[in-house]
Design an enzyme around this catalytic site. Structure first.
Site, PDB file in Angstrom:
ATOM      1  N   ASN A 113       5.348   0.363  -3.354  1.00 28.10           N
ATOM      2  CA  ASN A 113       5.075   0.785  -2.046  1.00 28.10           C
ATOM      3  C   ASN A 113       3.691   1.570  -2.033  1.00 28.10           C
ATOM      4  OD1 ASN A 113       6.401   1.332   0.589  1.00 28.10           O
ATOM      5  ND2 ASN A 113       6.555   3.237   0.307  1.00 28.10           N
ATOM      6  N   ASP A 214       5.758   9.224   6.065  1.00 22.19           N
ATOM      7  CA  ASP A 214       5.354   8.009   5.809  1.00 22.19           C
ATOM      8  C   ASP A 214       3.897   8.130   4.980  1.00 22.19           C
ATOM      9  OD1 ASP A 214       4.784   5.171   4.971  1.00 22.19           O
ATOM     10  OD2 ASP A 214       6.483   4.640   6.381  1.00 22.19           O
TER      11      ASP A 214
END
Length: 327
Positions: A113, A214
């Site tokens: 990620n 995020d």
């Protein structure tokens, strides 16, 4: 301070993420995670009186595996956190495996990620399970020689990374916790210690919307700009953790942000469309696109992965999936 971001010209992606400014090429790079794409485009003048730049025509490289992020290499080319490995991508687009962490052999599919280069040229990159299995991810450090070290385990969705202007603090988000944490960071060794909460994204008193953290970016004054997935916002926090600014984005799934442009004074924001229902997509036609604003702040220089000739640490000016979940 309340701002609104303006949309950019490139077509929306599925899971746009990981913006990074390449000063040497005067280009922005970003990824579309699940599509396995790396995009690059120049900043260009916008045909209106907003004073904001736009992004010009993009060129795209397909890696054929999910790509969480890319970093710039001192030797030229890119280092991609893709699939479950680190790939070197040369100037022609040719890929080769550089290194890989030891992924648990427990039958849980995982992928890389968010990833970012620290001020001394090491790369931090995290993993997550495709189905969001709690605690299945980890945060790793890749050293220039290829050694991979586990920094954190039992992570669910490893996300935003950013360092204070002096390199002595690391800001980090494991998205489902709902907060950004801060560590003490040793610039010489890359060691982390003294983890503590920094900012809680569930606090809606001054923002009006809840979400989860995020990607993030840090400016020269040490303020932390956090993409808030689900809230349609980027929020900036002072080094003390108090809210400084909110940037409203016309797409709910805000995935990351970075400072770009010759003066690093343009905040570029990525968003995602993946996981939205047809009704949500109809209401958010710009979801998956990129956006810009000028927030009155300047970003830190972008470090390169130190796989080439030794670099001095970047100077700073201090007055300077689960698919459908956070990326």
């Amino acid at each position: 301070m309340r701002l609104t971001a303006a949309p950019c010209a490139p077509e929306p992606g599925r899971l746009s993420e990981g913006p990074v400014w390449h000063a040497g090429r005067s280009e922005l790079l970003w990824v579309d995670i699940t599509a396995g794409l790396v995009h690059r485009a120049p900043l260009v003048a916008r045909d209106d009186d907003s004073g904001l730049p736009d992004l010009g025509p993009a060129t795209t490289l397909s890696l054929d595996v999910p790509v969480g992020a890319v970093a710039l290499c001192a030797s030229g080319g890119l280092l991609a956190a893709a699939g479950t490995a680190f790939l070197r991508v040369d100037e022609s687009g040719t890929c080769e495996r550089f290194a890989a962490p030891a992924i648990p052999d427990d039958g849980t599919p995982r992928r890389m990620n968010d990833a970012k280069c620290d001020p001394r040229g090491r790369i931090l990159a995290g993993t997550m399970a495709y189905d969001g299995t709690p605690g299945a991810g980890a945060l790793y450090r890749l050293d220039p020689g290829g050694a991979v070290t586990v920094l954190l385990d039992s992570v669910t969705i490893s996300n935003g990374l950013g360092w204070s202007p002096d390199g002595r603090l690391l800001y980090y988000a494991d998205s489902p916790t709902g907060r950004v944490d801060v560590f003490d960071h040793d610039p010489d060794t890359g060691a982390l210690s003294a983890r503590r909460p920094f900012a809680d994204m569930a606090d809606t008193a001054d923002t009006g919307a809840a979400g989860v953290p995020d990607g993030l970016a840090v400016d020269t004054r040490g303020r932390v700009w956090v993409a808030v997935w689900g809230a349609g916002q980027v929020r900036a926090y002072t080094p003390e953790g108090t809210l400084h600014a909110v940037v409203d984005v016309p797409a709910s799934q805000v995935s990351s942000c970075a400072f770009a442009g010759p003066d690093l004074d343009v905040l570029v924001i990525t968003t995602a469309a993946e996981g939205l229902t047809p009704e949500q997509l109809a209401a958010q036609p710009l979801a998956g696109g990129l956006f810009v604003c000028r927030p009155g702040a300047t970003g830190l220089p972008v470090p390169h992965f130190a796989d080439g000739p030794a670099q001095a640490p970047p100077s700073s000016t201090t007055p300077h999936d689960p698919r459908g979940s956070a990326t």
